[in-house]
Design a protein around this motif. Structure first.
Motif, PDB file in Angstrom:
ATOM      1  N   GLU A 244       0.828  -1.211   0.000  1.00 32.86           N
ATOM      2  CA  GLU A 244       0.000   0.000   0.000  1.00 32.86           C
ATOM      3  C   GLU A 244       0.861   1.259   0.000  1.00 32.86           C
ATOM      4  OE1 GLU A 244      -0.970  -2.654   1.426  1.00 32.86           O
ATOM      5  OE2 GLU A 244      -3.117  -2.834   1.085  1.00 32.86           O
ATOM      6  N   ARG A 245       0.489   2.220  -0.806  1.00 32.08           N
ATOM      7  CA  ARG A 245       1.197   3.497  -0.800  1.00 32.08           C
ATOM      8  C   ARG A 245       0.316   4.614  -0.244  1.00 32.08           C
ATOM      9  NH1 ARG A 245       4.645   1.072  -0.164  1.00 32.08           N
ATOM     10  NH2 ARG A 245       6.518   0.637  -1.359  1.00 32.08           N
ATOM     11  N   LYS A 246      -0.992   4.406  -0.287  1.00 32.54           N
ATOM     12  CA  LYS A 246      -1.909   5.348   0.381  1.00 32.54           C
ATOM     13  C   LYS A 246      -2.366   4.659   1.662  1.00 32.54           C
ATOM     14  CE  LYS A 246      -2.925   8.810  -2.666  1.00 32.54           C
ATOM     15  NZ  LYS A 246      -2.061   9.914  -2.303  1.00 32.54           N
TER      16      LYS A 246
END
Ligand code: UDP
Ligand code: MG
Length: 203
Positions: A173-175
């Motif tokens: 996940e980046r958000k």
């Protein structure tokens, strides 16, 4: 010798708070004989936040700083701190002392007893308006229903074991939403309640 605690402190335009926050947290750690390091992450600050961090680091070798090239947001700043810290456990806290640093001691003692996550749960919300309160109740109420975790009054103020930090950092996940992801990992957790203080300085 007790295990090292890394305190991660995201800081966006907090020039007025760095030195005082560092001094306050280290004084408590000294009193309690808790070995600790402070990692300030300047999230693309446009004031003298990073200069203050370097000043603090020059005064005490337990203090370190990271400076982002621009403002990436608090989530990114917290993750960068977790990636950098060398402690056996981490506490993430705000730079404005709204998260009472005395609570860190309670969190650390619970971690020593075997808890891998110690959630900070807010008792009061300071000066928030009725409408803000209604909106956050709706948001966290919905989130709690969807996830099955009680997210009401949760915050980013928490302790996590190094294992939990590694799991969070390994996720693609980046958000991210730090306060919810810690629940999701499923590690042994408990909570401590705290009163939200007023911001010491700045906005
Ligand atoms: N912060 C950050 N990046 C941002 C905004 C805030 O690192 O883009 C930091 C800020 O310096 C503080 C913490 O996140 O240490 C919480 O921010 P703030 O006090 O503004 O939020 P609130 O008290 O309203 O939750
Ligand atoms: Mg604040």
């Amino acid at each position: 010798m007790a295990a090292l605690l890394s305190v991660v402190i995201p800081a966006f335009n907090e020039e007025e708070n760095i030195l005082n926050t560092a001094k306050t947290v280290l004084a408590i750690a000294d009193r309690e004989s808790i070995p600790c390091e402070l990692i300030f992450v300047s999230d693309g600050s446009t004031d003298h936040t990073f200069q203050r961090i370097e000043e603090a680091a020059g005064q005490d070798s337990r203090i370190r700083g990271i400076e982002f090239s621009r403002n990436f947001g608090k989530e990114a700043a917290m993750l960068a701190g977790l990636a950098t810290g060398t402690g056996s456990c981490f506490v993430v806290m705000d730079c404005d002392l709204q998260h009472p640093p005395e609570t860190i001691v309670k969190m650390y003692r619970l971690w020593q007893q075997g808890y891998e996550i110690v959630e900070g749960v807010k008792n009061s919300r300071g000066e928030e308006s009725g409408l803000y309160r209604k909106m956050t109740d709706l948001f966290y109420g919905t989130l709690s229903k969807l996830t099955g975790f009680d997210m009401r009054n949760t915050s980013d103020f928490k302790l996590i074991d190094r294992t939990v930090a590694q799991v969070l950092l390994s996720m693609p996940e980046r958000k991210t939403f730090f306060r919810a992801l810690t629940f999701w990992t499923g590690f042994k957790s408990c909570s401590v309640s705290y009163n939200v203080a007023e911001r010491t300085a700045g906005t």
